[in-house]
Design a protein around this motif. Structure first.
Motif, PDB file in Angstrom:
ATOM      1  N   ALA A   6      36.678  37.308  38.624  1.00 28.10           N
ATOM      2  CA  ALA A   6      37.858  37.846  39.304  1.00 28.10           C
ATOM      3  C   ALA A   6      37.749  37.705  40.823  1.00 28.10           C
ATOM      4  O   ALA A   6      38.774  37.641  41.519  1.00 28.10           O
ATOM      5  N   HIS A   7      36.521  37.627  41.353  1.00 28.12           N
ATOM      6  CA  HIS A   7      36.328  37.510  42.799  1.00 28.12           C
ATOM      7  C   HIS A   7      36.298  36.057  43.258  1.00 28.12           C
ATOM      8  O   HIS A   7      36.116  35.799  44.447  1.00 28.12           O
ATOM      9  N   GLN A   8      36.472  35.113  42.338  1.00 33.92           N
ATOM     10  CA  GLN A   8      36.607  33.727  42.742  1.00 33.92           C
ATOM     11  C   GLN A   8      37.953  33.537  43.453  1.00 33.92           C
ATOM     12  O   GLN A   8      38.916  34.279  43.226  1.00 33.92           O
ATOM     13  N   ALA A   9      38.018  32.538  44.286  1.00 34.31           N
ATOM     14  CA  ALA A   9      39.233  32.320  45.081  1.00 34.31           C
ATOM     15  C   ALA A   9      40.464  32.136  44.193  1.00 34.31           C
ATOM     16  O   ALA A   9      41.560  32.595  44.529  1.00 34.31           O
ATOM     17  N   ASP A  10      40.289  31.466  43.059  1.00 34.98           N
ATOM     18  CA  ASP A  10      41.422  31.228  42.160  1.00 34.98           C
ATOM     19  C   ASP A  10      41.405  32.148  40.950  1.00 34.98           C
ATOM     20  O   ASP A  10      42.056  31.857  39.934  1.00 34.98           O
ATOM     21  N   GLY A  11      40.637  33.237  41.052  1.00 31.75           N
ATOM     22  CA  GLY A  11      40.548  34.158  39.926  1.00 31.75           C
ATOM     23  C   GLY A  11      39.687  33.637  38.795  1.00 31.75           C
ATOM     24  O   GLY A  11      39.710  34.203  37.696  1.00 31.75           O
TER      25      GLY A  11
END
Length: 579
Positions: free
Chosen positions: A89-94
């Motif tokens: 979830a904390h990735q740039a693209d979710g």
């Protein structure tokens, strides 16, 4: 004098002020001590944005074993791929790019993979994750080692994805006893032995306490309590007999063109279950890794041995003979067996309209004469007698057996009817009468053992991981057949002739009765709009088993179910020879 009084008042004022100042200092020091010593860690964590979360640790589930200790449900350690939902979830693209690469590596549709890591909640369709967001979410079980290594070695491409060895449920005998073994599936439900004995098998969960920062990332493990493995369930099932029953049932349905069926093998003297087979079945390994809604909808989950209900046809006549004896009819008297018997303005025909002359009640069972039973039932009905119905319920029909499996069907024993002819149909196991294969097997087991009705049990004992017994499971006695010892002996004697010279003689031609003295009764039940239901109910004194087979749309009992029962008995005889 006035000066002294004024000085005294001044001194008292100063004293009060000192007390107030000291009290304020004590309060301030106490508050500082509370904030810095008692609550210091909490405020430090709050300042750092750190909180504590507890994650459950799943224990190793106990095995399910057959009577000889052979695993029916075991655990196997395999590579499992899990996803950290918070990290994604904390990735740039979710996390969409990571999931896309993972879906390609696992050869799973992207949508299915994404669905597995959604948190369950109101309005969230299955599949979804019912557990904690702070624990790894398994998305693929039994992953090939090469794929697991690929994911592990390319962590830059798969951040938040881990592979580890975890236990999964495996089924060494494949589809055998799938309905009986059952399942536990989050979001789907539970069934079978897995559900009934869940408390024994589940073990005790452990817990891991983790520190989580204000971004939702786990920063460290604060503490951990290990899980305790579950106990194992030893059943009375014999895996070899189970496989024999499954094969006999499938062979008979293929030969007759039947649509479904069941086979039951009970230990007559104990009420323990040796085999429960049902068709159509399914492979329980489908539960490994979870199932989609579409897969679940297509599974054949009905246990026809326990939940299937059919008219019993002439297998019911053992209860009708007991009812006739209870009503005062002599079993050694001679009765006419004409081609038909008229009730009111309706002619009830014998099977094939056969006129078999006169015979004893023994002959009526051996040759399965319907008109003998039509006449007795009609005479009792005209006298207002409720003996046939009371005798049938005394055989355990129309009530659940109490087996240690969920969802058992109740069958049906219709209430007394004011319509002429209903009693005649009732006497030959038609006209609204319904039984499950297990109910019929229990009644025939009681015939074989002298009259004792048991609540059948599949579970035999619960054992700890070290092999010591936690408790034994004994089938409770639930009643006695409503028949005298002489009547039961008479019925057993008549049924012993059925496979030798009666309606099942062709199916049992050449059978080794000297090794296994099989006795039984054929049954053929009409079903509106369908081919006949085929039955054979049987027992033997040594080995003391009861075997019942039913084939839906399987034709006559002598041609469909009886050969299948013979195949099971021959298999049991072969096992005895091996021993």
């Amino acid at each position: 004098m006035r000066r002294r009084e004024g000085g005294a008042r001044t001194g008292r004022g100063v004293g009060v002020l000192r007390v107030v100042v000291v009290g304020l200092m004590v309060t301030l020091v106490g508050r500082l001590w509370f904030l810095q010593v008692v609550s210091g860690d909490r405020y430090v964590r709050a300042a750092a944005g750190v909180s504590v979360r507890t994650v459950a640790l799943a224990p190793l589930r106990g095995q399910i074993l057959d009577a000889a200790g052979r695993p029916l449900v075991a655990n196997r350690t395999v590579p499992v791929v899990s996803v950290d939902g918070v990290a994604l979830a904390h990735q740039a693209d979710g996390g969409r790019a990571v999931l896309g690469r993972l879906a390609a590596a696992l050869r799973q549709p992207y949508g299915r993979l994404a669905g597995k890591i959604r948190m369950c909640g109101p309005g969230v369709a299955r599949p979804c994750w019912p557990g904690s967001p702070y624990e790894p979410i398994p998305v693929a079980d039994a992953v090939p080692v090469q794929v697991a290594l690929q994911i592990t070695e390319r962590q830059a491409d798969f951040p938040g994805v881990t592979t580890e060895l975890r236990p999964i449920r495996v089924y060494p005998y494949g589809r055998a006893a799938g309905h009986t073994l059952g399942y536990l599936q989050a979001g789907v439900g539970r069934d079978g032995l897995e559900a009934v004995y869940d408390r024994d098998l589940a073990g005790r969960p452990g817990r891991r306490v983790v520190a989580v920062d204000n971004a939702g990332n786990v920063t460290r493990v604060v503490g951990q309590d290990p899980a305790t493995a579950g106990n194992s369930l030893v059943t009375s099932l014999d895996a070899r007999i189970q496989v024999i029953a499954e094969r006999a049932l499938a062979t008979a349905l293929a030969r007759t063109g039947g649509t479904s069926g069941a086979a039951v093998v009970l230990e007559s003297a104990t009420g323990r279950v040796a085999a429960l087979a049902g068709y159509p079945g399914y492979d329980p390994s489908v539960w490994t890794g979870g199932v989609t809604a579409g897969q679940y909808a297509g599974l054949q989950l009905l246990s026809r041995a326990v939940q299937g209900q059919w008219a019993p046809g002439s297998t019911w006549k053992v209860a009708s003979v007991a009812a006739a004896a209870n009503a005062g009819y002599r079993l050694d008297a001679r009765y006419g067996c004409p081609s038909g018997y008229t009730v009111g303005d309706r002619l009830f025909r014998n099977f094939g309209s056969a006129d078999l002359g006169t015979m004893t009640m023994r002959g009526a069972l051996v040759k399965s004469c319907d008109t003998v039973f039509y006449r007795i039932a009609d005479e009792l009905w005209r006298r207002g007698s409720d003996v046939p119905r009371r005798t049938a319920t005394g055989f355990g029909f129309g009530a659940r057996t109490g087996i240690d499996l969920p969802g058992e069907a109740v069958g049906a024993v219709p209430a007394a009817s004011a319509r002429p002819g209903d009693a005649a149909n009732f006497a030959i196991g038609q006209g609204g009468v319904l039984v499950t294969p297990l109910q019929l097997a229990r009644a025939y087991a009681a015939l074989a053992n002298g009259g004792t009705l048991y609540a059948p049990r599949v579970g035999e004992r619960v054992v700890r991981p070290d092999g010591t017994t936690v408790r034994s499971i004994v089938p409770p006695v639930t009643g006695r057949l409503p028949a005298s010892a002489a009547t039961l002996a008479f019925i057993r004697g008549a049924l012993s002739d059925v496979p030798r010279s009666g309606t099942a003689s062709a199916a049992f031609k050449g059978f080794p009765f000297g090794r296994i003295a099989v006795a039984g009764k054929t049954g053929t039940a009409e079903s509106a709009g369908h081919r006949d239901t085929s039955w054979f109910a049987s027992f033997a004194p040594d080995p003391a088993y009861t075997v019942v087979v039913v084939l839906s749309e399987g034709g006559r009992g002598a041609q469909g179910a009886a050969p299948a029962a013979r195949q099971i008995w021959e298999g049991i005889d072969g096992l005895r020879e091996t021993r």
